[in-house]
Design a protein around this motif. Structure first.
Motif, PDB file in Angstrom:
ATOM      1  N   ASN A   1       2.958   1.670  -3.304  1.00 21.60           N
ATOM      2  CA  ASN A   1       2.092   2.086  -4.411  1.00 21.60           C
ATOM      3  C   ASN A   1       1.650   3.532  -4.254  1.00 21.60           C
ATOM      4  OD1 ASN A   1       2.231  -0.321  -5.795  1.00 21.60           O
ATOM      5  ND2 ASN A   1       0.402  -1.167  -4.831  1.00 21.60           N
ATOM      6  N   ALA A   2       1.368   3.962  -3.029  1.00 23.03           N
ATOM      7  CA  ALA A   2       0.980   5.356  -2.791  1.00 23.03           C
ATOM      8  C   ALA A   2       2.133   6.301  -3.107  1.00 23.03           C
ATOM      9  CB  ALA A   2       0.525   5.536  -1.343  1.00 23.03           C
ATOM     10  N   VAL A   3       3.356   5.923  -2.732  1.00 17.19           N
ATOM     11  CA  VAL A   3       4.523   6.756  -3.028  1.00 17.19           C
ATOM     12  C   VAL A   3       4.742   6.836  -4.536  1.00 17.19           C
ATOM     13  CG1 VAL A   3       7.043   6.861  -2.829  1.00 17.19           C
ATOM     14  CG2 VAL A   3       5.660   6.419  -0.808  1.00 17.19           C
TER      15      VAL A   3
ATOM     16  N   ARG B   1       0.824  -1.214   0.000  1.00 14.78           N
ATOM     17  CA  ARG B   1       0.000   0.000   0.000  1.00 14.78           C
ATOM     18  C   ARG B   1       0.855   1.259   0.000  1.00 14.78           C
ATOM     19  NH1 ARG B   1      -5.804   0.451   0.745  1.00 14.78           N
ATOM     20  NH2 ARG B   1      -6.521  -1.677   0.731  1.00 14.78           N
ATOM     21  N   ILE B   2       1.848   1.302   0.874  1.00 12.65           N
ATOM     22  CA  ILE B   2       2.672   2.508   0.987  1.00 12.65           C
ATOM     23  C   ILE B   2       3.521   2.704  -0.261  1.00 12.65           C
ATOM     24  CG2 ILE B   2       4.529   3.626   2.282  1.00 12.65           C
ATOM     25  CD1 ILE B   2       3.404   2.219   4.787  1.00 12.65           C
TER      26      ILE B   2
ATOM     27  N   LEU C   1       2.473   6.454  -6.921  1.00 12.41           N
ATOM     28  CA  LEU C   1       1.389   7.228  -7.518  1.00 12.41           C
ATOM     29  C   LEU C   1       1.565   8.708  -7.250  1.00 12.41           C
ATOM     30  CD1 LEU C   1      -1.313   7.080  -9.017  1.00 12.41           C
ATOM     31  CD2 LEU C   1      -2.424   6.910  -6.789  1.00 12.41           C
ATOM     32  N   ARG C   2       1.873   9.048  -6.007  1.00 11.67           N
ATOM     33  CA  ARG C   2       2.043  10.457  -5.646  1.00 11.67           C
ATOM     34  C   ARG C   2       3.225  11.067  -6.377  1.00 11.67           C
ATOM     35  NH1 ARG C   2       1.439  13.551  -0.201  1.00 11.67           N
ATOM     36  NH2 ARG C   2       2.831  15.293  -0.600  1.00 11.67           N
TER      37      ARG C   2
END
Length: 148
Positions: free
Chosen positions: A37-39, A34-35, A41-42
């Motif tokens: 992928n969030a990094v 999750r983390i 994407l951001r």
């Protein structure tokens, strides 16, 4: 020694260990995925230095994310590890095998200090888990990168 001694010894703490491994893996890999992928994407939206144009995460980022995920996972699974340890230690010190049961281990830990007793010694152990998980995930990410 008879066959029952070896089977009791081999499987002592097995249920608690399954809980420990299941919780750790679920939290660790779930958080890491999750983390990261969030990094990714951001950073692709903000053109940050973490990840640009689909490039893999840098070593520092992998180490930070993996260390955080590993620490969270270890804190969540530490009570299972405590129960497993008490169960395995109790097997060698009893004649009637009562001290190696899951129920006995949970009761004895709770009676020695309440719910906090399940996390006794978690600090140094969590630090060790951070080191292990970060090196493990860094090796995994670099292997995937080399194979791609």
């Amino acid at each position: 020694f008879d066959g029952s001694f070896f089977s009791r010894t081999l499987y002592s703490g097995h249920v608690a260990n399954l809980g420990r491994e299941g919780v750790f893996t679920m939290v660790y890999l779930g958080l890491y995925d999750r983390i990261s992928n969030a990094v990714k994407l951001r950073s692709s939206h903000e053109n940050a230095t973490f990840d640009t144009n689909g490039q893999p995460l840098g070593m520092g980022t992998v180490i930070l994310i993996s260390s955080f995920s590993g620490a969270c996972a270890w804190i969540c699974n530490y009570p299972f590890d405590t129960v497993k340890t008490v169960m395995q230690a109790g097997l060698s010190s009893t004649r009637n095998n009562e001290r190696s049961t899951l129920r006995y281990a949970i009761r004895s830990i709770y009676s020695s200090g309440g719910w906090r007793a399940f996390w006794r010694g978690a600090g140094p152990s969590t630090f060790r888990a951070m080191l292990v998980t970060s090196s493990r995930m860094l090796a995994y990410e670099k292997t995937i990168q080399m194979l791609s």
